[in-house]
Design an enzyme around this catalytic site. Structure first.
Site, PDB file in Angstrom:
ATOM      1  N   ALA A   1     -24.927   0.399 -19.099  1.00 17.73           N
ATOM      2  CA  ALA A   1     -25.382  -0.880 -19.647  1.00 17.73           C
ATOM      3  C   ALA A   1     -26.880  -0.895 -19.952  1.00 17.73           C
ATOM      4  O   ALA A   1     -27.326  -1.588 -20.867  1.00 17.73           O
ATOM      5  CB  ALA A   1     -25.035  -2.013 -18.686  1.00 17.73           C
ATOM      6  N   GLY A   2     -27.666  -0.119 -19.177  1.00 17.74           N
ATOM      7  CA  GLY A   2     -29.118  -0.120 -19.350  1.00 17.74           C
ATOM      8  C   GLY A   2     -29.590   0.307 -20.731  1.00 17.74           C
ATOM      9  O   GLY A   2     -30.695  -0.026 -21.136  1.00 17.74           O
TER      10      GLY A   2
ATOM     11  N   ASN B   1     -34.079   6.031 -16.384  1.00 18.30           N
ATOM     12  CA  ASN B   1     -33.559   4.769 -15.840  1.00 18.30           C
ATOM     13  C   ASN B   1     -34.721   3.985 -15.229  1.00 18.30           C
ATOM     14  O   ASN B   1     -35.795   4.539 -14.990  1.00 18.30           O
ATOM     15  CB  ASN B   1     -32.499   5.086 -14.767  1.00 18.30           C
ATOM     16  N   MET B   2     -34.499   2.720 -14.972  1.00 12.25           N
ATOM     17  CA  MET B   2     -35.548   1.894 -14.374  1.00 12.25           C
ATOM     18  C   MET B   2     -35.734   2.198 -12.884  1.00 12.25           C
ATOM     19  O   MET B   2     -36.714   1.792 -12.276  1.00 12.25           O
ATOM     20  CB  MET B   2     -35.237   0.403 -14.559  1.00 12.25           C
TER      21      MET B   2
ATOM     22  N   PRO C   1     -26.090  -8.373 -22.329  1.00 12.52           N
ATOM     23  CA  PRO C   1     -26.094  -8.329 -20.869  1.00 12.52           C
ATOM     24  C   PRO C   1     -24.942  -7.479 -20.352  1.00 12.52           C
ATOM     25  O   PRO C   1     -23.990  -7.214 -21.077  1.00 12.52           O
ATOM     26  CB  PRO C   1     -25.904  -9.790 -20.462  1.00 12.52           C
ATOM     27  N   ASP C   2     -25.068  -7.039 -19.137  1.00  9.86           N
ATOM     28  CA  ASP C   2     -23.996  -6.267 -18.518  1.00  9.86           C
ATOM     29  C   ASP C   2     -22.757  -7.161 -18.409  1.00  9.86           C
ATOM     30  O   ASP C   2     -22.717  -8.118 -17.661  1.00  9.86           O
ATOM     31  CB  ASP C   2     -24.435  -5.791 -17.133  1.00  9.86           C
ATOM     32  N   PHE C   3     -21.770  -6.811 -19.192  1.00  9.08           N
ATOM     33  CA  PHE C   3     -20.590  -7.652 -19.394  1.00  9.08           C
ATOM     34  C   PHE C   3     -19.823  -7.930 -18.107  1.00  9.08           C
ATOM     35  O   PHE C   3     -19.222  -8.974 -17.925  1.00  9.08           O
ATOM     36  CB  PHE C   3     -19.673  -6.935 -20.389  1.00  9.08           C
ATOM     37  N   ARG C   4     -19.868  -6.987 -17.184  1.00 10.39           N
ATOM     38  CA  ARG C   4     -18.990  -7.085 -16.025  1.00 10.39           C
ATOM     39  C   ARG C   4     -19.675  -7.550 -14.755  1.00 10.39           C
ATOM     40  O   ARG C   4     -19.006  -7.842 -13.769  1.00 10.39           O
ATOM     41  CB  ARG C   4     -18.383  -5.706 -15.724  1.00 10.39           C
TER      42      ARG C   4
ATOM     43  N   HIS D   1     -14.856   3.164 -20.529  1.00 14.82           N
ATOM     44  CA  HIS D   1     -14.318   1.854 -20.168  1.00 14.82           C
ATOM     45  C   HIS D   1     -13.735   1.141 -21.389  1.00 14.82           C
ATOM     46  O   HIS D   1     -13.618  -0.073 -21.425  1.00 14.82           O
ATOM     47  CB  HIS D   1     -15.389   1.010 -19.492  1.00 14.82           C
TER      48      HIS D   1
ATOM     49  N   GLN E   1     -20.231   4.088 -20.694  1.00 15.94           N
ATOM     50  CA  GLN E   1     -19.523   3.051 -19.943  1.00 15.94           C
ATOM     51  C   GLN E   1     -19.505   1.747 -20.733  1.00 15.94           C
ATOM     52  O   GLN E   1     -18.904   0.783 -20.327  1.00 15.94           O
ATOM     53  CB  GLN E   1     -20.246   2.779 -18.610  1.00 15.94           C
ATOM     54  N   ASN E   2     -20.247   1.732 -21.831  1.00 15.14           N
ATOM     55  CA  ASN E   2     -20.418   0.482 -22.568  1.00 15.14           C
ATOM     56  C   ASN E   2     -19.254   0.220 -23.509  1.00 15.14           C
ATOM     57  O   ASN E   2     -18.635   1.144 -24.024  1.00 15.14           O
ATOM     58  CB  ASN E   2     -21.736   0.517 -23.348  1.00 15.14           C
ATOM     59  N   ILE E   3     -19.016  -1.060 -23.746  1.00 17.07           N
ATOM     60  CA  ILE E   3     -17.901  -1.450 -24.612  1.00 17.07           C
ATOM     61  C   ILE E   3     -18.424  -2.141 -25.864  1.00 17.07           C
ATOM     62  O   ILE E   3     -17.675  -2.739 -26.612  1.00 17.07           O
ATOM     63  CB  ILE E   3     -16.945  -2.407 -23.854  1.00 17.07           C
ATOM     64  N   ASP E   4     -19.753  -2.035 -26.087  1.00 17.07           N
ATOM     65  CA  ASP E   4     -20.366  -2.811 -27.177  1.00 17.07           C
ATOM     66  C   ASP E   4     -20.344  -2.118 -28.540  1.00 17.07           C
ATOM     67  O   ASP E   4     -20.800  -2.673 -29.527  1.00 17.07           O
ATOM     68  CB  ASP E   4     -21.804  -3.187 -26.802  1.00 17.07           C
TER      69      ASP E   4
ATOM     70  N   THR F   1     -29.457  -3.064 -22.981  1.00 15.20           N
ATOM     71  CA  THR F   1     -30.113  -4.330 -22.622  1.00 15.20           C
ATOM     72  C   THR F   1     -31.192  -4.699 -23.642  1.00 15.20           C
ATOM     73  O   THR F   1     -31.379  -5.877 -23.937  1.00 15.20           O
ATOM     74  CB  THR F   1     -30.721  -4.282 -21.206  1.00 15.20           C
TER      75      THR F   1
END
Ligand SMILES: [Zn+2]
Length: 381
Positions: free
Chosen positions: A83-84, A284-285, A92-95, A185, A165-168, A87
């Site tokens: 998800a990062g 990553n952050m 936003p992180d959907f889940r 996912h 992992q993103n679904i966007d 952003t």
């Protein structure tokens, strides 16, 4: 209105479990066991000094990674993303519970917030999911610098695969194609009728139209519920996830992990499937995927090791994914190439005909995003 309860549970269940099994004989549980076995194998070989764990990078830094990419030893790069990376695109992180999104769903009387992504609940009560989907629907699909960096890796002939992992669908908008991608996912890119005997496929535009106009999507053929191809809780990961990882990871020369905290299995376990020599770069952050500190001290654990005396291949670059990709592109001498891709992508996204690549809908298929969708997106932040 589609009523999912019209359809016998057994046939629907059969659909969701039988399809992935066509391509892989192992169940997800067996796959996870296999992942555990890899962990054990790595643990024993490292603690007993078995096998070789060559130090490939001349320095555990972004510079060291860049020099390695430029060498002729690095030909197959796998990206693992979460998800990062999206952003900065405003998604936003959907889940994730706790983002405030669930608060707006009170009127639906969910038994518990996560029920919204539970397949059994969804089939009986699809309304909350589609309400949330509408709320989160991006005003427009705009990939980030990080997405274009992966496209650049592809253009340079270095991208083995991107595991997301993103679904966007932003990887696809940036120009990665189906074969470049494992959407672990699932994705909003396509949807299917939930009836086992029908299973008609629908494209993104069709689903978008239904979501934005508050209609529960029902099949044109059989009027069953139509569900985006995202993986709900209680559903198997796509079969391609399991078949591809076995092929891809052993031959990986560099693993780039971006925008994920490596907490969701079996996705997170993928970091342990590359060879012991394969360098792993995390952008990553915060640091992620590290072995338990105590086990790490004892020389056990097969997680990421950025800092210990034994660290030899893992590099953490703490920044946003976009900044990390820009810095890496700069070190590689690819800054102009990346800028050009980003600019080209922006122009395309902003053009009236801007739409998802290889979309089936034809030239005029994509409607400009509605003001209300944009407004709702703003409000949800
Ligand atoms: Zn149907």
């Amino acid at each position: 209105m589609a009523d999912a309860s019209e359809h016998p549970e057994c046939s629907e269940d059969k659909e969701f479990t039988s399809e992935p099994e066509e391509e892989t004989k192992s169940s997800p549980e067996e796959e996870e066991e296999e992942v555990d076995m890899d962990v054990l194998r790595n643990l024993f070989s490292r603690t007993l000094g078995l096998g070789s764990a060559d130090k490939v990078l001349d320095e555990l830094s972004l510079e060291g990674v860049a020099r390695y990419i430029k060498s002729d030893k690095c030909k197959n790069i796998i990206c693992m993303v979460g998800a990062g990376i999206s952003t900065s695109a405003g998604i936003p992180d959907f889940r994730s519970p706790g983002t405030g999104l669930y608060a707006n769903l009170k009127k639906y009387n969910l038994p518990y917030p996560e029920a919204i992504f539970q397949i059994d609940y969804f089939k009986k009560h699809p309304e909350p999911f589609f309400a949330l989907a509408k709320e989160l629907y991006p005003g427009q699909f705009k990939p980030t610098v990080c997405h274009y960096f992966m496209k650049l890796l592809k253009d340079k002939g270095l991208l083995k695969r991107c595991y997301t992992q993103n679904i966007d669908t932003l990887e696809r908008v940036a120009g990665l194609e189906g074969d470049d991608l494992i959407e672990a996912h699932g994705t909003f890119y396509s949807s299917h009728c939930v009836s086992y005997s029908c299973h008609k496929e629908y494209n993104l535009d069709w689903m978008k139209d239904k979501i934005l106009s508050d209609r529960i999507p029902s099949c044109d053929e059989c009027s069953s519920l139509v569900k985006p191809d995202i993986v709900f809780f209680g559903e198997n990961l796509p079969a391609r996830f399991f078949t591809s990882m076995k092929m891809d990871f052993p031959s990986c020369d560099l693993l780039i992990i971006m925008g994920t905290s490596l907490q969701v299995q079996p996705f997170a376990g993928l970091v342990g499937r590359v060879s012991k020599s394969c360098p792993r770069l995390l952008i990553n952050m915060e640091k992620a995927g590290q072995a338990d500190p105590l086990l790490g001290l004892l020389g056990f654990g097969s997680g990421m090791d950025f800092d210990s005396d034994k660290a030899y291949r893992d590099v953490a670059h703490i920044s946003t994914c976009d900044d990390g990709c820009l810095a890496l592109a700069d070190l590689l001498g690819w800054k102009e190439d990346l800028d050009a891709l980003v600019k080209q992508g922006k122009n395309w996204c902003d053009s009236p005909g801007g739409k998802t690549k290889d979309d089936e809908g034809g030239e005029t298929a994509d409607k400009p995003s509605t003001a209300s969708a944009k407004q709702q997106e703003e409000e949800s932040r």
